[in-house]
Design a protein around this motif. Structure first.
Motif, mmCIF file in Angstrom:
data_model
loop_
_atom_site.group_PDB
_atom_site.id
_atom_site.type_symbol
_atom_site.label_atom_id
_atom_site.label_comp_id
_atom_site.label_asym_id
_atom_site.label_seq_id
_atom_site.Cartn_x
_atom_site.Cartn_y
_atom_site.Cartn_z
ATOM 1 N N PHE A 57 0.825 -1.209 0.000
ATOM 2 C CA PHE A 57 0.000 0.000 0.000
ATOM 3 C C PHE A 57 0.860 1.260 0.000
ATOM 4 O O PHE A 57 0.498 2.253 -0.635
ATOM 5 C CB PHE A 57 -0.986 -0.038 1.164
ATOM 6 C CG PHE A 57 -2.201 -0.832 0.798
ATOM 7 C CD1 PHE A 57 -3.225 -0.252 0.078
ATOM 8 C CD2 PHE A 57 -2.287 -2.185 1.088
ATOM 9 C CE1 PHE A 57 -4.328 -0.987 -0.310
ATOM 10 C CE2 PHE A 57 -3.377 -2.923 0.701
ATOM 11 C CZ PHE A 57 -4.408 -2.323 0.002
ATOM 12 N N LEU A 58 2.009 1.201 0.685
ATOM 13 C CA LEU A 58 2.906 2.348 0.604
ATOM 14 C C LEU A 58 3.397 2.520 -0.825
ATOM 15 O O LEU A 58 3.483 3.641 -1.343
ATOM 16 C CB LEU A 58 4.095 2.143 1.552
ATOM 17 C CG LEU A 58 3.752 2.393 3.021
ATOM 18 C CD1 LEU A 58 4.975 2.150 3.878
ATOM 19 C CD2 LEU A 58 3.241 3.821 3.207
ATOM 20 N N SER A 59 3.671 1.389 -1.475
ATOM 21 C CA SER A 59 4.189 1.489 -2.837
ATOM 22 C C SER A 59 3.105 1.951 -3.804
ATOM 23 O O SER A 59 3.398 2.566 -4.829
ATOM 24 C CB SER A 59 4.787 0.144 -3.232
ATOM 25 O OG SER A 59 4.253 -0.323 -4.419
ATOM 26 N N ARG A 60 1.824 1.683 -3.471
ATOM 27 C CA ARG A 60 0.737 2.203 -4.297
ATOM 28 C C ARG A 60 0.726 3.731 -4.276
ATOM 29 O O ARG A 60 0.585 4.374 -5.313
ATOM 30 C CB ARG A 60 -0.604 1.721 -3.757
ATOM 31 C CG ARG A 60 -1.184 0.631 -4.561
ATOM 32 C CD ARG A 60 -2.587 0.322 -4.118
ATOM 33 N NE ARG A 60 -2.913 -1.023 -4.569
ATOM 34 C CZ ARG A 60 -4.018 -1.651 -4.249
ATOM 35 N NH1 ARG A 60 -4.893 -1.098 -3.444
ATOM 36 N NH2 ARG A 60 -4.240 -2.862 -4.717
ATOM 37 N N ALA A 61 0.846 4.285 -3.071
ATOM 38 C CA ALA A 61 0.697 5.732 -2.934
ATOM 39 C C ALA A 61 1.979 6.479 -3.254
ATOM 40 O O ALA A 61 1.924 7.628 -3.664
ATOM 41 C CB ALA A 61 0.227 6.075 -1.535
ATOM 42 N N PHE A 62 3.137 5.825 -3.052
ATOM 43 C CA PHE A 62 4.387 6.561 -3.238
ATOM 44 C C PHE A 62 5.362 5.838 -4.160
ATOM 45 O O PHE A 62 6.483 6.269 -4.336
ATOM 46 C CB PHE A 62 5.050 6.813 -1.866
ATOM 47 C CG PHE A 62 4.130 7.501 -0.902
ATOM 48 C CD1 PHE A 62 3.780 8.832 -1.093
ATOM 49 C CD2 PHE A 62 3.582 6.814 0.168
ATOM 50 C CE1 PHE A 62 2.910 9.464 -0.218
ATOM 51 C CE2 PHE A 62 2.707 7.448 1.043
ATOM 52 C CZ PHE A 62 2.367 8.763 0.848
ATOM 53 N N GLY A 63 4.945 4.699 -4.726
ATOM 54 C CA GLY A 63 5.845 3.916 -5.566
ATOM 55 C C GLY A 63 5.801 4.348 -7.019
ATOM 56 O O GLY A 63 5.412 5.481 -7.329
ATOM 57 N N PRO A 64 6.148 3.443 -7.922
ATOM 58 C CA PRO A 64 6.230 3.812 -9.346
ATOM 59 C C PRO A 64 4.891 4.218 -9.945
ATOM 60 O O PRO A 64 4.860 4.931 -10.948
ATOM 61 C CB PRO A 64 6.768 2.544 -10.011
ATOM 62 C CG PRO A 64 6.572 1.455 -9.030
ATOM 63 C CD PRO A 64 6.606 2.071 -7.678
ATOM 64 N N TYR A 65 3.776 3.741 -9.361
ATOM 65 C CA TYR A 65 2.474 4.090 -9.925
ATOM 66 C C TYR A 65 1.753 5.136 -9.083
ATOM 67 O O TYR A 65 0.522 5.216 -9.101
ATOM 68 C CB TYR A 65 1.604 2.843 -10.067
ATOM 69 C CG TYR A 65 2.038 1.973 -11.217
ATOM 70 C CD1 TYR A 65 1.754 2.342 -12.522
ATOM 71 C CD2 TYR A 65 2.744 0.802 -10.999
ATOM 72 C CE1 TYR A 65 2.163 1.554 -13.583
ATOM 73 C CE2 TYR A 65 3.158 0.014 -12.051
ATOM 74 C CZ TYR A 65 2.862 0.403 -13.338
ATOM 75 O OH TYR A 65 3.263 -0.368 -14.382
ATOM 76 N N ALA A 66 2.517 5.932 -8.323
ATOM 77 C CA ALA A 66 1.887 6.949 -7.477
ATOM 78 C C ALA A 66 1.016 7.886 -8.306
ATOM 79 O O ALA A 66 -0.057 8.304 -7.874
ATOM 80 C CB ALA A 66 2.955 7.741 -6.739
ATOM 81 N N TRP A 67 1.446 8.180 -9.534
ATOM 82 C CA TRP A 67 0.659 9.094 -10.385
ATOM 83 C C TRP A 67 -0.753 8.545 -10.601
ATOM 84 O O TRP A 67 -1.729 9.269 -10.477
ATOM 85 C CB TRP A 67 1.371 9.336 -11.722
ATOM 86 C CG TRP A 67 1.672 8.077 -12.514
ATOM 87 C CD1 TRP A 67 2.778 7.299 -12.406
ATOM 88 C CD2 TRP A 67 0.849 7.458 -13.504
ATOM 89 N NE1 TRP A 67 2.697 6.231 -13.260
ATOM 90 C CE2 TRP A 67 1.524 6.304 -13.954
ATOM 91 C CE3 TRP A 67 -0.392 7.779 -14.069
ATOM 92 C CZ2 TRP A 67 1.002 5.449 -14.922
ATOM 93 C CZ3 TRP A 67 -0.906 6.937 -15.045
ATOM 94 C CH2 TRP A 67 -0.206 5.784 -15.459
ATOM 95 N N ALA A 68 -0.842 7.224 -10.870
ATOM 96 C CA ALA A 68 -2.163 6.634 -11.106
ATOM 97 C C ALA A 68 -2.982 6.676 -9.833
ATOM 98 O O ALA A 68 -4.183 6.967 -9.847
ATOM 99 C CB ALA A 68 -2.015 5.200 -11.595
#
Lengths: 458, 388
Positions: free
Chosen positions: A331-342
Motif C-alpha cells: 500500500f505504501l508502494s501504491r501511494a508513493f511507488g512507481p504508480y503513485a501518479w495513477a
C-alpha cells in the motif's frame, strides 16, 4: 433556484398529456437522423474500427502484442473488463433496486440505463474472452460433455465470473425486453411505414395492452426486479472474488465485494449522467429527463463516491493494522511507488472532485456536472488500473519486479471498447424508445384514477 | 348484424382513467366474465374493478428457482465428486461454499427466464399477431392515449342489443364493433419456404463443418501446433547426427539400476535365486502382471492358448515337464532376456514384478498338475472333506 426538498418534485415537467409524451419519445424514431447524428456516429465508428484492427492483430499474432509482462500478467484487458462491468451496474440498479424502493423518478431514465447496462456488459464480455489468448477455444469455459471427460472447475472464481456475467447479461436483456414489449405495441399502432410495422409487430409479440395481461405483467416486473437486485450485487461481488480469493497482497481483502459494488454504482451512475446530458439535449427530452433526475443521480454519485473513499482509507488502515509486512509495503508502494501518479489521479477524481456535489448549484448545473462525471469516469478506470497493476508489479520476489507500460494495441482495444459502446448507444437512440412510453404515461399528471389516492399524488 | 362477418366483441373507449375504472366496475358488476380492459399503461385499482384474481406467476418463479438451485448443486456434486473427482486447492470434493456463487446464478437465471417465458407463452398466449383486435381503430386509440373496455361475444350473457345499450349508458367516446378477420391460410410446403429451409440447413451444417474441420487447422488458428521446440522422434539440424533426441553419455547409469549379469545368454549355466516368498500379496501382484503382460500369448492359465488369433505364433504350454523343471531363476531369465521369438520384458516389468510373475507361474503349474494326494492334503488342512 429555490427548491423545496420537503416535497416530491413533479416527475415530468411541463404538464404534458399522454399524446404529447408519446410524440416526444417517439420523435427520434419517426424522423430521419440529422447531420449531428452522423458526425457522432462516424466518430464512434472510427473508435470502433481502431479497436477492431487491434483485436484482429491480437487474434492473428496473439496476446504477446500487449504490454503484459512477468509479473504483470493482468493489465489493461482485465482493467477494461472490470471497468465496463462496473458501468453496467447502474442500469439494473435503476430499473430493479429503485423500482423495489418505489422511486418513481426512475421511470424517465430506466430504459436508457438498462440499455447502457446491456451494451456495457457486451463491452466487458469481450475482454476476458480475448484474454484467454485463443478466443476460439472459449467453449471450454462451459460445462459440456466432451471427449476428454473433463468438467470445468466450479470452485474457481474465474468460472463463477463466467456464470455471473452471462447470467447478468441474459437477465438484463430479458428485463429490458419485457419493458419494451408494451412500447413496441404502441410503436406498432402509431407507425405508418409498412416495414417498421412488421418489425414492431414481431417484437411486440401481438401485445394488446389488455389489463388481464397488465396484471401478470406488473407481477412479473416485480419478480424480475426482486431477482435482479441480488443479481446486480452478486455480479461485482464475484468480479471482486477474481482478485480477493487469490493471495496477492492488495487483492486478498475481505472489503473487496462491498467496495467493488459501491464503485460499480458510482461509475455506472457517472456514465449514465454523462450520456443522458447529451441525449436529453439532442432529443429534446428535458421535460421527461428533468434536471431533478440528474440532481438525484448526482446525489447517488456523491454518496457512493464517499463509500469508495471510505474503502480506500480502510484498505490502508487494515494494511497497517493487520501487521502484514507485504500488505503494508504494497500500500505504501501504491501511494508513493512507481504508480503513485495513477493512485493520486484515482483519489482526486473519485474522492475529492465529487465532493463538489455537496453544493446544490453545482449539482444542478449541466456544464459543471458534466466535467465532474467525466472526472469520475476517468477516476474509476484508474481505480481498476491501480488495483490490478500496482498489486502485481512488485510481487514477492524483488528480482522479478517490472514496470508495466501499455502498447498501442492495449490502448487501441480500450478506445475500441468505447467506440463499441457509443456506437450501440447512438444506434439505440434512433431505433428504440429511449424512455419507456408506458411507464412515463403511467406517472403523468392525471394518469391514475383520482379516487385511488395514496399510491400516487402530485 | 353483418352476416358474412363473425363478431368478436363490442368495444367502447373512454377519455379518463376515472371513467374506465367506473366502466370496469359496472361491467364486472353486471356479471360479464369475458370482457377486457385495454389501457396504454397499467391503471391502478383496475384489477379490483375487474375482479381479477392475483397473478399466479409467482409459483412458476418459485418452482423454477428451486429447480435451478438444485440442478446446479446436483450437477456440481456429480461432476466434481463422482464423475471426475479432483482435489482442487485442498477443497473437499463437495465444496459447498465454493458452489454457492454458481448455484445462486443458476437460480436467478432459471427463475427469471422461465418466469418471462411462462408469462408470454402461457399467461398471455403470445405471440399472436392475428388477434381480431389488431389494426382496429379501438386498438390504435387504446395504445395511444384512450382507455377501452370490450365485451366478447363468447360471454354467456352476450346479447348484441343489450351489450350495446349497456355500454352506451356508460357514456363512452364511441362504440366499435370488432369482427374476426378473414381466415388466411398458408401452406408450409411452398417451394420458396422449403428452399429457404434447405438453404439455412446447408449454410449451418456447411459452416459448422468448415469451422471445426478446416478453419481450426488454418493460420493463425493452428499456431499452437507449430512451435519452435523439439518433440520426441523428430530430427534437429542443431546436432551433427541430425537426431533431435540425445543419448545419455556413455556409461550413464539410471537411478536404481541393477545390472543383470546373464544378459544376452541363451542357455545360462547359472541363474539368480528367487528372493521372494510366495506370499498372498506377492502372488496377487504376480497374477495382475501376468494377466497384463503374459496372458495375451500364454493364456490366462499358461496353456499356451493365445488370444491373438494367429497374429503371433503361439508359445508352448508352461505345463510341460520341461517347463516345470525350470528353476525360478530360469523363468526370470527368460522374462528378462526373452527367448526365441519372445522379446525381452526388461523395460516394461520391474524386477520385483518379474519375480512375482514367476511365483504366479508356479501356482498355475501346481494347480494344473494336481494329484489325488493333494486332495487328502487339502481336506486335512481344511478340517473337512470340502474338496470331495
Amino acid at each position: 433556484m429555490n427548491i423545496d426538498y420537503s416535497q416530491e418534485t413533479p416527475l415530468i415537467a411541463g404538464r404534458l398529456d399522454l399524446a404529447q409524451i408519446e410524440e416526444l419519445i417517439a420523435q427520434p424514431m419517426d424522423t430521419k437522423p440529422d447531420r449531428k447524428y452522423y458526425i457522432a456516429l462516424s466518430i464512434s465508428v472510427t473508435a470502433l474500427l481502431i479497436g477492431a484492427v487491434s483485436l484482429g492483430l491480437t487474434f492473428y499474432y496473439g496476446i504477446g502484442l500487449w504490454g503484459n509482462n512477468q509479473p504483470v500478467g493482468w493489465a489493461f484487458e482485465i482493467v477494461n473488463f472490470v471497468f465496463w462491468v462496473g458501468i453496467g451496474h447502474a442500469g439494473t440498479l435503476i430499473s430493479a433496486i429503485l423500482f423495489l424502493l418505489r422511486q418513481k423518478w426512475r421511470t424517465g431514465i430506466a430504459r436508457f440505463a438498462e440499455a447502457m447496462t446491456i451494451f456495457a456488459v457486451m463491452c466487458a464480455g469481450i475482454f476476458p474472452a480475448i484474454h484467454t489468448g485463443r478466443p476460439w477455444m472459449d467453449g471450454y469455459l462451459l460445462p459440456y460433455p466432451n471427449q476428454h471427460g473433463l468438467w470445468v472447475n466450479f470452485t474457481s472464481p474465474l468460472l463463477w465470473d463466467v456464470f455471473a456475467v452471462t447470467t447478468y447479461f441474459t437477465v438484463s436483456l430479458v428485463f429490458w425486453y419485457v419493458g419494451l414489449i408494451p412500447d413496441f405495441g404502441s410503436m406498432r399502432d402509431r407507425t405508418t411505414s409498412k416495414i417498421k410495422k412488421t418489425i414492431y409487430s414481431i417484437f411486440s409479440l401481438g401485445w394488446r395492452h389488455s389489463n388481464r395481461h397488465w396484471s401478470h405483467y406488473e407481477k412479473a416486473y416485480m419478480l424480475l426486479a426482486g431477482f435482479a437486485t441480488p443479481l446486480v450485487l452478486s455480479v461485482h461481488t464475484i468480479v471482486s472474488f477474481d482478485f480477493a480469493v487469490s493471495i496477492i497482497p492488495g487483492w486478498h481483502t475481505t472489503i473487496f465485494p462491498p467496495y467493488f459494488v459501491a464503485g460499480a454504482i458510482f461509475s455506472g451512475f457517472a456514465m449514465v449522467v454523462t450520456v443522458l446530458i447529451f441525449v436529453r439535449k439532442i432529443f429534446d427530452l428535458q421535460n421527461i429527463i428533468t434536471i431533478d433526475h440528474l440532481e438525484k443521480m448526482n446525489k447517488v454519485i456523491l454518496s457512493t463516491g464517499m463509500m469508495v473513499g471510505y474503502a480506500y482509507s480502510m484498505e490502508f488502515f487494515i494494511a497497517w493494522y493487520s501487521g502484514v509486512q507485504a500488505e503494508s509495503f504494497l500500500f505504501l508502494s501504491r501511494a508513493f511507488g512507481p504508480y503513485a501518479w495513477a493512485y493520486w489521479i484515482m483519489v482526486s477524481c473519485n474522492v475529492l472532485i465529487p465532493q463538489l456535489f455537496w453544493f446544490r448549484k453545482i449539482r444542478r448545473s449541466i456544464p459543471l456536472m458534466l466535467i465532474i462525471v467525466i472526472f469520475v469516469n476517468v477516476g474509476m478506470w484508474f481505480e481498476r488500473f491501480v488495483i490490478t497493476v500496482t498489486s502485481l508489479n512488485r510481487d514477492f520476489l524483488p528480482s522479478s519486479w517490472a514496470y508495466f507500460t501499455p502498447t498501442m494495441y492495449d490502448i487501441g482495444l480500450l478506445i475500441g471498447s468505447f467506440g463499441f459502446f457509443f456506437t450501440l448507444v447512438i444506434l439505440f437512440t434512433k431505433s428504440l424508445p429511449v424512455v419507456s412510453i408506458s411507464e412515463v404515461k403511467a406517472v403523468a399528471d392525471g394518469a391514475q384514477p383520482t379516487h385511488h389516492g395514496g399510491a400516487y399524488h402530485e | 348484424m353483418n352476416n358474412d362477418k363473425n363478431l368478436y366483441c363490442i368495444a367502447a373507449t373512454f377519455n379518463t382513467p376515472d371513467e374506465i375504472i367506473n366502466a370496469a366496475k359496472k361491467v364486472s358488476g353486471a356479471g360479464y366474465t369475458h370482457f377486457d380492459v385495454n389501457t396504454p399503461y397499467p391503471v391502478h385499482g383496475m384489477d379490483d374493478a375487474m375482479k381479477l384474481k392475483p397473478s399466479k406467476l409467482g409459483f412458476v418463479t418459485l418452482v423454477m428457482g428451486l429447480a435451478g438451485a438444485s440442478i446446479a448443486l446436483l450437477f456440481m456434486y456429480w461432476s466434481l465428486s463422482i464423475d471426475y473427482p479432483l482435489v482442487i486447492g485442498g477443497k473437499p470434493y463437495f465444496a459447498l461454499p465454493a458452489f454457492i456463487p454458481v448455484t445462486f446464478e443458476m437460480t436467478v437465471l432459471l427463475a427469471t427466464v422461465s418466469t418471462v417465458v411462462a408469462m408470454i407463452m402461457l399467461f398471455f398466449q403470445l405471440p399472436n399477431n392475428k388477434h381480431p383486435l389488431h389494426d382496429t381503430k379501438y386498438m390504435k386509440s387504446v395504445s395511444h392515449d384512450k382507455y377501452g373496455i370490450l365485451i366478447e361475444t363468447n360471454d354467456d350473457k352476450f346479447d348484441e342489443k343489450e351489450v350495446e345499450n349497456f355500454l352506451k349508458n356508460l357514456k363512452p367516446l364511441n362504440i366499435e364493433y370488432i369482427y374476426y378477420p378473414p381466415e388466411e391460410t398458408y401452406s408450409i410446403f411452398q417451394p420458396k419456404f422449403l428452399l429457404l429451409l434447405a438453404g439455412i440447413a446447408l449454410v449451418v451444417s456447411g459452416g459448422t463443418y468448415f469451422s471445426l474441420n478446416k478453419l481450426m487447422f488454418m493460420t493463425p488458428f493452428n499456431w499452437m501446433m507449430d512451435q519452435a521446440k523439439l518433440i520426441p522422434q523428430k530430427g534437429s539440424e542443431l546436432f551433427e547426427d541430425g537426431f533431435g533426441m540425445r543419448k545419455p553419455v556413455t556409461g550413464t547409469v539410471a537411478r536404481g539400476f541393477v545390472p543383470y549379469p546373464y544378459k544376452g545368454q541363451v542357455n545360462p549355466t547359472e541363474v539368480l535365486a528367487n528372493p521372494f516368498l510366495p506370499t498372498k500379496e506377492n502372488i496377487a501382484l504376480g497374477k495382475a502382471k501376468y494377466d497384463i503382460y503374459c496372458s495375451p500369448c500364454h493364456g490366462y492359465f499358461a496353456d499356451g492358448d493365445s488370444r491373438l488369433r494367429g497374429q503371433f505364433p503361439n508359445p508352448p504350454t508352461l505345463h510341460s515337464q520341461r517347463a516345470r523343471d525350470f528353476s525360478d531363476g530360469m523363468f526370470y531369465h527368460i522374462i528378462t532376456n526373452g527367448q526365441n521369438i519372445m522379446p525381452s520384458y526388461e523395460s516394461q516389468i520391474t524386477r520385483d514384478e518379474r519375480w512375482a510373475i514367476v511365483n504366479y507361474i508356479r501356482v498355475l503349474q501346481r494347480a494344473k498338475n494336481a494329484s489325488d494326494a493333494d486332495l487328502t492334503e487339502m481336506n486335512k488342512e481344511a478340517g473337512s472333506n470340502v474338496a470331495n
